[in-house]
Design a protein around this motif. Structure first.
Motif, PDB file in Angstrom:
ATOM      1  N   MET A   1     -31.379  19.694  -7.296  1.00 30.54           N
ATOM      2  CA  MET A   1     -30.744  19.083  -6.125  1.00 30.54           C
ATOM      3  C   MET A   1     -30.113  20.134  -5.222  1.00 30.54           C
ATOM      4  SD  MET A   1     -29.094  15.705  -7.917  1.00 30.54           S
ATOM      5  CE  MET A   1     -28.361  15.099  -6.422  1.00 30.54           C
ATOM      6  N   GLY A   2     -30.117  21.404  -5.653  1.00 26.84           N
ATOM      7  CA  GLY A   2     -29.628  22.490  -4.813  1.00 26.84           C
ATOM      8  C   GLY A   2     -28.148  22.788  -4.950  1.00 26.84           C
ATOM      9  N   PHE A   3     -27.517  22.330  -6.032  1.00 29.65           N
ATOM     10  CA  PHE A   3     -26.092  22.616  -6.230  1.00 29.65           C
ATOM     11  C   PHE A   3     -25.900  24.084  -6.571  1.00 29.65           C
ATOM     12  CE2 PHE A   3     -24.552  18.124  -7.645  1.00 29.65           C
ATOM     13  CZ  PHE A   3     -25.102  17.590  -6.501  1.00 29.65           C
ATOM     14  N   LYS A   4     -24.733  24.600  -6.269  1.00 30.53           N
ATOM     15  CA  LYS A   4     -24.401  25.972  -6.653  1.00 30.53           C
ATOM     16  C   LYS A   4     -24.226  26.041  -8.162  1.00 30.53           C
ATOM     17  CE  LYS A   4     -22.401  27.344  -2.331  1.00 30.53           C
ATOM     18  NZ  LYS A   4     -21.462  28.210  -1.683  1.00 30.53           N
ATOM     19  N   LEU A   5     -24.287  27.264  -8.700  1.00 30.36           N
ATOM     20  CA  LEU A   5     -24.251  27.474 -10.143  1.00 30.36           C
ATOM     21  C   LEU A   5     -22.995  26.889 -10.779  1.00 30.36           C
ATOM     22  CD1 LEU A   5     -25.788  28.726 -12.502  1.00 30.36           C
ATOM     23  CD2 LEU A   5     -24.546  30.849 -12.061  1.00 30.36           C
ATOM     24  N   PHE A   6     -21.845  27.041 -10.125  1.00 33.41           N
ATOM     25  CA  PHE A   6     -20.605  26.482 -10.670  1.00 33.41           C
ATOM     26  C   PHE A   6     -20.727  24.979 -10.877  1.00 33.41           C
ATOM     27  CE2 PHE A   6     -16.632  24.218 -10.035  1.00 33.41           C
ATOM     28  CZ  PHE A   6     -15.835  24.778 -11.027  1.00 33.41           C
ATOM     29  N   TRP A   7     -21.224  24.282  -9.857  1.00 35.96           N
ATOM     30  CA  TRP A   7     -21.313  22.826  -9.932  1.00 35.96           C
ATOM     31  C   TRP A   7     -22.365  22.364 -10.925  1.00 35.96           C
ATOM     32  CZ3 TRP A   7     -17.184  20.564  -8.653  1.00 35.96           C
ATOM     33  CH2 TRP A   7     -16.391  21.086  -7.643  1.00 35.96           C
ATOM     34  N   CYS A   8     -23.434  23.147 -11.091  1.00 32.96           N
ATOM     35  CA  CYS A   8     -24.424  22.823 -12.127  1.00 32.96           C
ATOM     36  C   CYS A   8     -23.775  22.884 -13.506  1.00 32.96           C
ATOM     37  CB  CYS A   8     -25.592  23.801 -12.053  1.00 32.96           C
ATOM     38  SG  CYS A   8     -26.606  23.655 -10.587  1.00 32.96           S
ATOM     39  N   GLY A   9     -23.005  23.943 -13.759  1.00 33.64           N
ATOM     40  CA  GLY A   9     -22.308  24.079 -15.030  1.00 33.64           C
ATOM     41  C   GLY A   9     -21.246  23.010 -15.211  1.00 33.64           C
ATOM     42  N   PHE A  10     -20.529  22.711 -14.138  1.00 34.13           N
ATOM     43  CA  PHE A  10     -19.495  21.680 -14.194  1.00 34.13           C
ATOM     44  C   PHE A  10     -20.103  20.340 -14.595  1.00 34.13           C
ATOM     45  CE2 PHE A  10     -17.112  18.238 -12.206  1.00 34.13           C
ATOM     46  CZ  PHE A  10     -15.839  18.474 -12.682  1.00 34.13           C
ATOM     47  N   LEU A  11     -21.176  19.951 -13.931  1.00 33.08           N
ATOM     48  CA  LEU A  11     -21.819  18.672 -14.249  1.00 33.08           C
ATOM     49  C   LEU A  11     -22.384  18.663 -15.666  1.00 33.08           C
ATOM     50  CD1 LEU A  11     -23.608  17.799 -10.906  1.00 33.08           C
ATOM     51  CD2 LEU A  11     -21.687  16.616 -11.959  1.00 33.08           C
TER      52      LEU A  11
ATOM     53  N   ALA B   1     -12.152   7.438 -23.036  1.00 32.76           N
ATOM     54  CA  ALA B   1     -11.965   7.756 -21.618  1.00 32.76           C
ATOM     55  C   ALA B   1     -10.532   8.184 -21.321  1.00 32.76           C
ATOM     56  CB  ALA B   1     -12.360   6.562 -20.760  1.00 32.76           C
ATOM     57  N   THR B   2      -9.563   7.528 -21.944  1.00 30.94           N
ATOM     58  CA  THR B   2      -8.175   7.875 -21.634  1.00 30.94           C
ATOM     59  C   THR B   2      -7.742   9.178 -22.276  1.00 30.94           C
ATOM     60  OG1 THR B   2      -7.427   6.508 -23.481  1.00 30.94           O
ATOM     61  CG2 THR B   2      -7.476   5.478 -21.313  1.00 30.94           C
ATOM     62  N   SER B   3      -8.132   9.406 -23.512  1.00 34.02           N
ATOM     63  CA  SER B   3      -7.664  10.628 -24.176  1.00 34.02           C
ATOM     64  C   SER B   3      -8.577  11.815 -23.915  1.00 34.02           C
ATOM     65  CB  SER B   3      -7.558  10.391 -25.684  1.00 34.02           C
ATOM     66  OG  SER B   3      -8.838  10.149 -26.234  1.00 34.02           O
ATOM     67  N   GLN B   4      -9.860  11.579 -23.755  1.00 33.68           N
ATOM     68  CA  GLN B   4     -10.801  12.676 -23.611  1.00 33.68           C
ATOM     69  C   GLN B   4     -11.245  12.918 -22.170  1.00 33.68           C
ATOM     70  OE1 GLN B   4     -11.484  14.485 -26.336  1.00 33.68           O
ATOM     71  NE2 GLN B   4     -10.255  13.093 -27.557  1.00 33.68           N
TER      72      GLN B   4
ATOM     73  N   ILE C   1     -13.165  17.018 -17.771  1.00 31.42           N
ATOM     74  CA  ILE C   1     -12.983  17.772 -16.531  1.00 31.42           C
ATOM     75  C   ILE C   1     -12.686  19.235 -16.844  1.00 31.42           C
ATOM     76  CG2 ILE C   1     -11.622  17.945 -14.413  1.00 31.42           C
ATOM     77  CD1 ILE C   1     -13.388  15.420 -14.592  1.00 31.42           C
ATOM     78  N   ALA C   2     -11.816  19.468 -17.816  1.00 27.89           N
ATOM     79  CA  ALA C   2     -11.461  20.844 -18.175  1.00 27.89           C
ATOM     80  C   ALA C   2     -12.680  21.597 -18.694  1.00 27.89           C
ATOM     81  CB  ALA C   2     -10.349  20.843 -19.222  1.00 27.89           C
TER      82      ALA C   2
ATOM     83  N   VAL D   1     -14.437  24.996 -17.158  1.00 24.12           N
ATOM     84  CA  VAL D   1     -14.643  26.200 -17.976  1.00 24.12           C
ATOM     85  C   VAL D   1     -16.111  26.620 -17.957  1.00 24.12           C
ATOM     86  CG1 VAL D   1     -14.607  27.091 -20.334  1.00 24.12           C
ATOM     87  CG2 VAL D   1     -12.633  25.857 -19.439  1.00 24.12           C
ATOM     88  N   VAL D   2     -17.019  25.660 -18.130  1.00 24.67           N
ATOM     89  CA  VAL D   2     -18.447  25.984 -18.126  1.00 24.67           C
ATOM     90  C   VAL D   2     -18.869  26.517 -16.760  1.00 24.67           C
ATOM     91  CG1 VAL D   2     -20.783  25.026 -18.333  1.00 24.67           C
ATOM     92  CG2 VAL D   2     -19.024  24.363 -19.954  1.00 24.67           C
ATOM     93  N   GLY D   3     -18.397  25.882 -15.700  1.00 18.99           N
ATOM     94  CA  GLY D   3     -18.731  26.343 -14.355  1.00 18.99           C
ATOM     95  C   GLY D   3     -18.257  27.765 -14.091  1.00 18.99           C
ATOM     96  N   PHE D   4     -17.002  28.055 -14.450  1.00 12.85           N
ATOM     97  CA  PHE D   4     -16.480  29.407 -14.252  1.00 12.85           C
ATOM     98  C   PHE D   4     -17.169  30.418 -15.158  1.00 12.85           C
ATOM     99  CE2 PHE D   4     -12.474  27.598 -12.292  1.00 12.85           C
ATOM    100  CZ  PHE D   4     -12.734  28.135 -11.041  1.00 12.85           C
ATOM    101  N   ALA D   5     -17.489  30.024 -16.391  1.00 15.96           N
ATOM    102  CA  ALA D   5     -18.164  30.944 -17.311  1.00 15.96           C
ATOM    103  C   ALA D   5     -19.541  31.334 -16.772  1.00 15.96           C
ATOM    104  CB  ALA D   5     -18.288  30.321 -18.694  1.00 15.96           C
TER     105      ALA D   5
END
Length: 115
Positions: A19-29, A77-80, A85-86, A90-94
């Protein structure tokens, strides 16, 4: 439990790339989707434990489906949710960090294409 999470994260990453997302967003998703699928799989497994003796199959399935939904919404959903998101961050930044420092790693693993 990790099988569904692993494959769903991989496919989410590849879909985001197409879909053309940047590397950070690919990792985030990939991080977020893999966590959510793992939690859903856990909820299904736990929900299947609520079968009661003497119930008809259709009633047992309805009780299990209700338990699965409750486990996922109330507990997972509430606890995890914030952990999803975290982990995505982390995956996106890594991935971004590895791409900046040693892009050959990502090229050799075919995570990104050579430029």
């Amino acid at each position: 439990m990790g099988v569904l999470g692993s494959f769903s994260g991989y496919f989410a990453f590849r879909l985001a790339q197409r879909m053309g997302f940047k590397l950070f967003w690919c990792g985030f998703l990939a991080g977020v989707i893999s966590d959510i699928c793992t939690y859903m799989e856990t909820s299904i497994g736990l929900g299947l434990l609520v079968f009661k003796e003497g119930e008809t199959f259709s009633v047992a399935i309805m009780h299990s489906a209700k338990a699965m939904l409750e486990i996922f919404i109330v507990f997972m959903a509430t606890s995890q949710g914030s952990l999803c998101i975290a982990e995505g961050i982390v995956v996106g930044f890594a991935l971004t960090y590895v791409y900046k420092v040693r892009p050959s790693i990502l090229y050799n693993l075919r995570v990104v294409k050579t430029q």
